[in-house]
Write a protein that holds these residues in place. Sequence first.
Motif, PDB file in Angstrom:
ATOM      1  N   PHE A 131       0.848  -1.241  -0.040  1.00 38.60           N
ATOM      2  CA  PHE A 131      -0.059  -0.067   0.023  1.00 38.60           C
ATOM      3  C   PHE A 131       0.818   1.140   0.048  1.00 38.60           C
ATOM      4  O   PHE A 131       1.916   1.351   0.705  1.00 38.60           O
ATOM      5  N   PHE A 132       0.441   2.314  -0.664  1.00 41.43           N
ATOM      6  CA  PHE A 132       0.917   3.517  -0.620  1.00 41.43           C
ATOM      7  C   PHE A 132       0.109   4.588  -0.135  1.00 41.43           C
ATOM      8  O   PHE A 132      -0.963   4.850  -0.598  1.00 41.43           O
ATOM      9  N   VAL A 133       0.189   4.901   1.303  1.00 46.67           N
ATOM     10  CA  VAL A 133      -0.954   5.830   1.824  1.00 46.67           C
ATOM     11  C   VAL A 133      -0.277   7.380   1.906  1.00 46.67           C
ATOM     12  O   VAL A 133       0.876   7.549   2.197  1.00 46.67           O
ATOM     13  N   THR A 134      -1.178   8.238   1.355  1.00 47.91           N
ATOM     14  CA  THR A 134      -0.810   9.503   1.125  1.00 47.91           C
ATOM     15  C   THR A 134      -2.052  10.313   1.534  1.00 47.91           C
ATOM     16  O   THR A 134      -3.146   9.948   1.853  1.00 47.91           O
ATOM     17  N   ALA A 135      -1.725  11.709   1.605  1.00 43.64           N
ATOM     18  CA  ALA A 135      -2.836  12.595   2.072  1.00 43.64           C
ATOM     19  C   ALA A 135      -2.337  13.867   1.525  1.00 43.64           C
ATOM     20  O   ALA A 135      -0.976  14.171   1.510  1.00 43.64           O
ATOM     21  N   HIS A 136      -3.268  15.048   1.425  1.00 48.33           N
ATOM     22  CA  HIS A 136      -2.798  16.495   0.886  1.00 48.33           C
ATOM     23  C   HIS A 136      -1.992  16.952   2.206  1.00 48.33           C
ATOM     24  O   HIS A 136      -2.152  16.648   3.424  1.00 48.33           O
ATOM     25  N   VAL A 137      -0.860  17.647   1.885  1.00 52.83           N
ATOM     26  CA  VAL A 137       0.041  18.109   2.856  1.00 52.83           C
ATOM     27  C   VAL A 137      -0.630  18.824   4.245  1.00 52.83           C
ATOM     28  O   VAL A 137      -0.168  18.478   5.286  1.00 52.83           O
ATOM     29  N   ARG A 138      -1.850  19.753   4.103  1.00 49.86           N
ATOM     30  CA  ARG A 138      -2.211  20.326   5.131  1.00 49.86           C
ATOM     31  C   ARG A 138      -3.052  19.612   6.083  1.00 49.86           C
ATOM     32  O   ARG A 138      -2.991  19.713   7.085  1.00 49.86           O
ATOM     33  N   ALA A 139      -3.714  18.450   5.323  1.00 46.50           N
ATOM     34  CA  ALA A 139      -4.482  17.628   6.146  1.00 46.50           C
ATOM     35  C   ALA A 139      -3.524  16.635   6.923  1.00 46.50           C
ATOM     36  O   ALA A 139      -3.714  16.546   8.260  1.00 46.50           O
ATOM     37  N   ARG A 140      -2.155  16.538   6.510  1.00 45.33           N
ATOM     38  CA  ARG A 140      -1.296  15.675   7.140  1.00 45.33           C
ATOM     39  C   ARG A 140      -0.627  16.497   8.573  1.00 45.33           C
ATOM     40  O   ARG A 140      -0.373  15.841   9.555  1.00 45.33           O
ATOM     41  N   ALA A 141      -0.426  17.751   7.973  1.00 44.82           N
ATOM     42  CA  ALA A 141       0.034  18.792   8.917  1.00 44.82           C
ATOM     43  C   ALA A 141      -0.859  18.769  10.247  1.00 44.82           C
ATOM     44  O   ALA A 141      -0.703  18.930  11.316  1.00 44.82           O
ATOM     45  N   ALA A 142      -2.236  18.978   9.715  1.00 47.04           N
ATOM     46  CA  ALA A 142      -3.106  19.139  10.706  1.00 47.04           C
ATOM     47  C   ALA A 142      -3.216  17.968  11.610  1.00 47.04           C
ATOM     48  O   ALA A 142      -3.468  18.207  12.848  1.00 47.04           O
ATOM     49  N   ARG A 143      -3.138  16.686  11.122  1.00 48.75           N
ATOM     50  CA  ARG A 143      -3.074  15.661  11.992  1.00 48.75           C
ATOM     51  C   ARG A 143      -1.970  15.599  12.930  1.00 48.75           C
ATOM     52  O   ARG A 143      -2.134  15.451  14.128  1.00 48.75           O
ATOM     53  N   ARG A 144      -0.885  15.871  12.353  1.00 47.06           N
ATOM     54  CA  ARG A 144       0.342  15.828  13.225  1.00 47.06           C
ATOM     55  C   ARG A 144       0.436  16.930  14.327  1.00 47.06           C
ATOM     56  O   ARG A 144       0.570  16.647  15.367  1.00 47.06           O
ATOM     57  N   HIS A 145      -0.181  18.162  14.130  1.00 43.94           N
ATOM     58  CA  HIS A 145      -0.411  19.010  15.019  1.00 43.94           C
ATOM     59  C   HIS A 145      -1.427  18.794  16.055  1.00 43.94           C
ATOM     60  O   HIS A 145      -1.246  18.894  17.049  1.00 43.94           O
ATOM     61  N   ARG A 146      -2.363  18.230  15.759  1.00 39.98           N
ATOM     62  CA  ARG A 146      -3.377  17.482  16.788  1.00 39.98           C
ATOM     63  C   ARG A 146      -2.694  16.322  17.750  1.00 39.98           C
ATOM     64  O   ARG A 146      -2.854  16.391  18.894  1.00 39.98           O
ATOM     65  N   GLU A 147      -1.775  15.744  16.978  1.00 40.53           N
ATOM     66  CA  GLU A 147      -1.356  14.590  17.714  1.00 40.53           C
ATOM     67  C   GLU A 147      -0.318  14.994  18.684  1.00 40.53           C
ATOM     68  O   GLU A 147      -0.151  14.692  19.984  1.00 40.53           O
ATOM     69  N   LEU A 148       0.521  16.316  18.459  1.00 39.26           N
ATOM     70  CA  LEU A 148       1.751  16.639  19.289  1.00 39.26           C
ATOM     71  C   LEU A 148       0.855  17.577  20.423  1.00 39.26           C
ATOM     72  O   LEU A 148       1.161  17.366  21.434  1.00 39.26           O
TER      73      LEU A 148
END
Length: 217
Positions: A131-148
């Motif tokens: 599998f190659f899992v990807t997403a738009h860069v802003r969606a990924r940044a928002a996720r990582r921000h929430r995680e942190l």
Amino acid sequence: MDGVIVIAVDGPVAAGKGTLARELAARTGLRHLDSGMIYRAVAALVLEAGDDSGDGRACRRRAERLVVADLERPGLRDQKIGSMASRVAAHRDVREALVGFQRRFGRTPPGAVIDGRDIGTVVFPDADVKFFVTAHVRARAARRHRELVSMGETADFGNVLQELSERDRRDSERAWAPLRKADDAVVIDTTKLDAAAAAEKALDIVRHRLGAASVLS
Ligand code: CDP
């Protein structure tokens, strides 16, 4: 692969590959390896020793001494370690030293779901499903921000977006084992898919490729 099943899950920062790999492992009964933790652990050892992250040989020495217990070190998820990991991981010396560890893990019955950057291209080019899992860069940044933030870190969205973009660039542009989709990988774009929907989509593909019995109900 000799009765052992390997599922490769690759993709850029915070695309949801770890969550997907964990769920796939739980639903198939395979073991799970987050290969990013290996590079993060080496980065932590390099930092602790005061080594130069630009010195491939010094980093390789740390990689060679890595033991499983190092993957449990506290703080490996920190942004600083992630950034250092992508520098350390760019060295061919380091990657070569760590390939054996990953292959031994994957080849131990019943097999494994392994997530990372080069699992389907370099570590297990003959993986049963990729599998190659990807997403738009802003969606990924928002996720990582929430995680942190949920981990109690004070994180600024702009900084997270910048760090993530730099790491994407380093991971994709490095000469040795860069992040890229394997030709035979199935793309899962998680920009508009939640974790459960992404897992169902991937499980359907696993059932289709490996038979219904490969997925525990
Ligand atoms: O979870 P996240 O996407 O932030 O990163 P990670 O999977 O923990 O990986 C941290 C860093 O290790 C990545 O940015 C890559 O530079 C490196 N890495 C790699 O080069 N190859 C892998 N198979 C896994 C991680």
